[in-house]
Scaffold this motif. Structure first.
Motif, PDB file in Angstrom:
ATOM      1  N   VAL A  10      -3.482  -7.100   3.652  1.00  0.00           N
ATOM      2  CA  VAL A  10      -4.003  -5.856   3.089  1.00  0.00           C
ATOM      3  C   VAL A  10      -2.888  -5.139   2.353  1.00  0.00           C
ATOM      4  CG1 VAL A  10      -5.065  -3.625   3.622  1.00  0.00           C
ATOM      5  CG2 VAL A  10      -5.830  -5.695   4.791  1.00  0.00           C
ATOM      6  N   VAL A  11      -3.162  -4.773   1.105  1.00  0.00           N
ATOM      7  CA  VAL A  11      -2.144  -4.115   0.293  1.00  0.00           C
ATOM      8  C   VAL A  11      -2.608  -2.682   0.036  1.00  0.00           C
ATOM      9  CG1 VAL A  11      -0.718  -4.267  -1.768  1.00  0.00           C
ATOM     10  CG2 VAL A  11      -1.696  -6.357  -0.780  1.00  0.00           C
ATOM     11  N   GLU A  12      -1.770  -1.720   0.424  1.00  0.00           N
ATOM     12  CA  GLU A  12      -2.091  -0.306   0.224  1.00  0.00           C
ATOM     13  C   GLU A  12      -1.445   0.161  -1.075  1.00  0.00           C
ATOM     14  OE1 GLU A  12      -0.643   1.986   3.553  1.00  0.00           O
ATOM     15  OE2 GLU A  12      -1.722   0.771   5.008  1.00  0.00           O
ATOM     16  N   PHE A  13      -2.233   0.899  -1.871  1.00  0.00           N
ATOM     17  CA  PHE A  13      -1.744   1.398  -3.158  1.00  0.00           C
ATOM     18  C   PHE A  13      -1.884   2.911  -3.260  1.00  0.00           C
ATOM     19  CE2 PHE A  13      -3.222  -2.902  -4.050  1.00  0.00           C
ATOM     20  CZ  PHE A  13      -2.263  -3.415  -4.904  1.00  0.00           C
ATOM     21  N   PHE A  14      -0.990   3.513  -4.051  1.00  0.00           N
ATOM     22  CA  PHE A  14      -1.192   4.886  -4.510  1.00  0.00           C
ATOM     23  C   PHE A  14      -1.689   4.781  -5.946  1.00  0.00           C
ATOM     24  CE2 PHE A  14       2.698   5.833  -1.726  1.00  0.00           C
ATOM     25  CZ  PHE A  14       1.925   6.221  -0.649  1.00  0.00           C
ATOM     26  N   GLN A  15      -2.715   5.562  -6.287  1.00  0.00           N
ATOM     27  CA  GLN A  15      -3.181   5.626  -7.679  1.00  0.00           C
ATOM     28  C   GLN A  15      -2.923   7.019  -8.229  1.00  0.00           C
ATOM     29  OE1 GLN A  15      -7.278   4.601  -8.518  1.00  0.00           O
ATOM     30  NE2 GLN A  15      -6.906   2.422  -8.250  1.00  0.00           N
ATOM     31  N   THR A  16      -2.256   7.071  -9.375  1.00  0.00           N
ATOM     32  CA  THR A  16      -2.129   8.335 -10.097  1.00  0.00           C
ATOM     33  C   THR A  16      -3.045   8.219 -11.317  1.00  0.00           C
ATOM     34  OG1 THR A  16      -0.304   7.540 -11.441  1.00  0.00           O
ATOM     35  CG2 THR A  16       0.284   8.590  -9.356  1.00  0.00           C
ATOM     36  N   ALA A  17      -3.018   9.222 -12.197  1.00  0.00           N
ATOM     37  CA  ALA A  17      -3.942   9.201 -13.343  1.00  0.00           C
ATOM     38  C   ALA A  17      -3.746   7.939 -14.174  1.00  0.00           C
ATOM     39  CB  ALA A  17      -3.719  10.446 -14.187  1.00  0.00           C
ATOM     40  N   ASP A  18      -2.497   7.483 -14.316  1.00  0.00           N
ATOM     41  CA  ASP A  18      -2.269   6.364 -15.243  1.00  0.00           C
ATOM     42  C   ASP A  18      -1.473   5.207 -14.640  1.00  0.00           C
ATOM     43  OD1 ASP A  18       0.016   7.713 -14.916  1.00  0.00           O
ATOM     44  OD2 ASP A  18       0.321   8.249 -17.022  1.00  0.00           O
ATOM     45  N   ALA A  19      -1.335   5.174 -13.331  1.00  0.00           N
ATOM     46  CA  ALA A  19      -0.546   4.074 -12.748  1.00  0.00           C
ATOM     47  C   ALA A  19      -1.026   3.745 -11.345  1.00  0.00           C
ATOM     48  CB  ALA A  19       0.927   4.473 -12.696  1.00  0.00           C
ATOM     49  N   VAL A  20      -0.740   2.510 -10.931  1.00  0.00           N
ATOM     50  CA  VAL A  20      -0.919   2.162  -9.521  1.00  0.00           C
ATOM     51  C   VAL A  20       0.406   1.613  -9.029  1.00  0.00           C
ATOM     52  CG1 VAL A  20      -3.365   1.613  -9.380  1.00  0.00           C
ATOM     53  CG2 VAL A  20      -1.766  -0.144 -10.117  1.00  0.00           C
ATOM     54  N   MET A  21       0.721   1.862  -7.771  1.00  0.00           N
ATOM     55  CA  MET A  21       1.922   1.259  -7.198  1.00  0.00           C
ATOM     56  C   MET A  21       1.658   0.921  -5.747  1.00  0.00           C
ATOM     57  SD  MET A  21       3.940   4.778  -7.429  1.00  0.00           S
ATOM     58  CE  MET A  21       2.849   5.230  -8.741  1.00  0.00           C
ATOM     59  N   VAL A  22       2.347  -0.113  -5.290  1.00  0.00           N
ATOM     60  CA  VAL A  22       2.171  -0.531  -3.900  1.00  0.00           C
ATOM     61  C   VAL A  22       2.860   0.480  -2.990  1.00  0.00           C
ATOM     62  CG1 VAL A  22       2.845  -2.277  -2.195  1.00  0.00           C
ATOM     63  CG2 VAL A  22       1.955  -2.990  -4.422  1.00  0.00           C
ATOM     64  N   ASN A  23       2.155   0.923  -1.962  1.00  0.00           N
ATOM     65  CA  ASN A  23       2.807   1.694  -0.894  1.00  0.00           C
ATOM     66  C   ASN A  23       3.397   0.699   0.100  1.00  0.00           C
ATOM     67  OD1 ASN A  23       3.534   3.386   1.250  1.00  0.00           O
ATOM     68  ND2 ASN A  23       1.430   3.564   1.984  1.00  0.00           N
ATOM     69  N   GLU A  24       2.551  -0.114   0.690  1.00  0.00           N
ATOM     70  CA  GLU A  24       3.053  -1.136   1.616  1.00  0.00           C
ATOM     71  C   GLU A  24       1.988  -2.204   1.805  1.00  0.00           C
ATOM     72  OE1 GLU A  24       3.612   0.212   5.619  1.00  0.00           O
ATOM     73  OE2 GLU A  24       1.672   1.171   5.705  1.00  0.00           O
ATOM     74  N   MET A  25       2.373  -3.286   2.470  1.00  0.00           N
ATOM     75  CA  MET A  25       1.363  -4.297   2.779  1.00  0.00           C
ATOM     76  C   MET A  25       1.335  -4.542   4.287  1.00  0.00           C
ATOM     77  SD  MET A  25       3.056  -7.642   1.060  1.00  0.00           S
ATOM     78  CE  MET A  25       4.810  -7.853   0.901  1.00  0.00           C
ATOM     79  N   ALA A  26       0.158  -4.958   4.760  1.00  0.00           N
ATOM     80  CA  ALA A  26       0.016  -5.279   6.181  1.00  0.00           C
ATOM     81  C   ALA A  26      -0.325  -6.767   6.270  1.00  0.00           C
ATOM     82  CB  ALA A  26      -1.091  -4.443   6.802  1.00  0.00           C
ATOM     83  N   PRO A  27       0.544  -7.559   6.920  1.00  0.00           N
ATOM     84  CA  PRO A  27       0.316  -9.009   6.996  1.00  0.00           C
ATOM     85  C   PRO A  27      -0.624  -9.356   8.147  1.00  0.00           C
ATOM     86  CG  PRO A  27       2.385  -8.456   8.041  1.00  0.00           C
ATOM     87  CD  PRO A  27       1.786  -7.165   7.609  1.00  0.00           C
ATOM     88  N   ARG A  28      -1.822  -8.782   8.097  1.00  0.00           N
ATOM     89  CA  ARG A  28      -2.781  -8.931   9.202  1.00  0.00           C
ATOM     90  C   ARG A  28      -4.071  -8.237   8.803  1.00  0.00           C
ATOM     91  NH1 ARG A  28      -2.723  -3.665  10.556  1.00  0.00           N
ATOM     92  NH2 ARG A  28      -0.723  -2.594  10.595  1.00  0.00           N
TER      93      ARG A  28
END
Ligand code: ATP
Ligand code: MG
Length: 369
Positions: free
Chosen positions: A246-264
């Motif tokens: 599971v990959v957690e992302f932050f979304q802003t108006a014009d970008a996405v970036m990974v916050n963290e991933m959970a290997p489970r």
């Protein structure tokens, strides 16, 4: 492998729900956890021992055919020991990356996947300079062992740097720029031993004090959503991953970036038990056993799901509330402040209906999310 016995390192609610999804398929389970009150023990054999106890791990390996985990902080050495005796998924190499926020972010960047700006911090003096670089609006995090917002310290203004307690610096840290995100989303991806790969519809997540409170699926589709999916698939493939990631992302108006991933399997995927054709738990097991993956679509065309977490205490008399398409999950854990002890899933056929159902349930229960 017919009727395999699956060993799970970590015996919390994720292990418990994995087993509950695997029993109908004829699988057996043995859990390994340092705590004798680990709640998966209510639904299968629990071995209680420290993760460093090699004799206990050896005995565990004799009982099982294949090993997975419900906790990403199982010591990598223990996983490598187990791997010599039985196949382990996801692999210890993946865990080595995912257990450390610095390794995780470096891995993302090396594969062209954006993540939050960060600096490694090993002393107060390094924090002083990094905090200034991030305009004193940042979050100090332990590199390892963080969960549910634990091990995090908010930097909010120059004064807050001086207020960081000394003992924080006893472990390796990173400082992350705080992101004024519009929303948080997660992508659940599952990749099988034979490379088959699927994703579930995008999940939108709300947190309070760093703890997940609600997940809504499918999230309203925005321009960046296909990008998040592509990033999650790229990560799973580059890691040669097996199981649910599971990959957690932050979304802003014009970008996405990974916050963290959970290997489970992950809390933001619990809705999939009733809300999807195949749950994250079942597909995680299918992936590890090289079985064909189940469909990851919603349970009905155009249906939606909401997952509400019960944290600290369970609302009273909940089971007396019996509505269509409302599902209760109590994990059998003792209530404690800040502890996830259960969740509910609600299904609906439109965003408005889902919203109304959440509002009505919360009112009936007299709780605040
Ligand atoms: P969990 O195990 O529950 O996912 P965690 O302890 O590993 O949590 P993070 O996912 O890093 O912690 O952070 C928890 C929450 O805190 C995030 O979901 C987000 O709401 C907030 N948060 C963390 N880092 C940032 C950041 N750089 N900018 C803005 N908010 C942040
Ligand atoms: Mg998180």
């Amino acid at each position: 492998m017919n009727n395999p016995t699956i060993g799970i390192l970590g015996g919390g609610q994720l292990a418990r729900m994995m087993a509950l999804s695997g029993y109908p398929l004829g699988f057996e389970f043995v859990f390994f956890d340092p705590s004798e009150s680990a709640c998966a023990g209510h639904v299968g054999e629990l071995m209680v021992a420290d993760y460093h106890n090699e004799l206990a791990l050896e005995e565990f390996c004799k009982k099982v055919d294949i090993v997975t985990l419900d906790f990403e902080n199982v010591p990598v050495d223990a996983l490598r020991f187990v791997e010599k005796k039985k196949p382990v998924f996801p692999s210890p190499d993946v865990l080595e990356i995912a257990q450390d926020r610095y390794n995780e972010k470096t891995f993302c960047l090396a594969h062209g996947i954006p993540t939050t700006d960060f600096e490694v911090i090993n002393s107060r003096s390094e924090l002083v300079f990094a905090a200034k670089k991030f305009d004193y609006d940042a979050i100090l995090k332990t590199r390892k062992m963080g969960y549910d917002g634990k091990g995090q310290y908010r930097i909010n203004g120059a004064d807050s740097v001086a207020q960081v307690p000394d003992d924080i610096f006893e472990v390796p840290l990173i400082l992350e720029r705080r992101i004024a995100f519009e929303r948080e989303v997660s992508v659940m991806v599952v990749r099988s031993q034979n490379g088959e790969i699927k994703t579930w519809p995008l999940c939108e997540n709300k947190h309070k004090n760093g703890i997940l409170t609600t997940t809504i699926v499918p999230a309203k589709h925005g321009d960046l959503d296909d990008t998040t999916r592509d990033h999650a698939i790229k990560l799973a493939e580059s890691l040669n991953y097996v199981g649910v990631l599971v990959v957690e992302f932050f979304q802003t108006a014009d970008a996405v970036m990974v916050n963290e991933m959970a290997p489970r399997v992950h809390n933001s995927g619990h809705w999939s038990i009733e809300g999807a054709q195949t749950s994250q738990f079942e597909n995680h097991l299918r992936a590890g056993l090289a079985l064909p993956l189940g469909d990851t679509g919603m349970i009905r065309k155009d249906s939606m799901a909401a997952m509400l977490n019960w944290i600290g205490a369970f609302p009273e008399h909940v089971l007396a509330i019996n509505e269509e398409q409302l599902y209760w999950h109590l994990y059998g854990k003792a209530p404690r402040e800040g502890r996830k002890i259960g969740h509910s899933t609600l299904l609906a056929d439109s965003p408005q209906e889902l919203h109304d159902r959440i509002v009505s349930l919360v009112k009936k229960l007299g709780v605040q999310l």
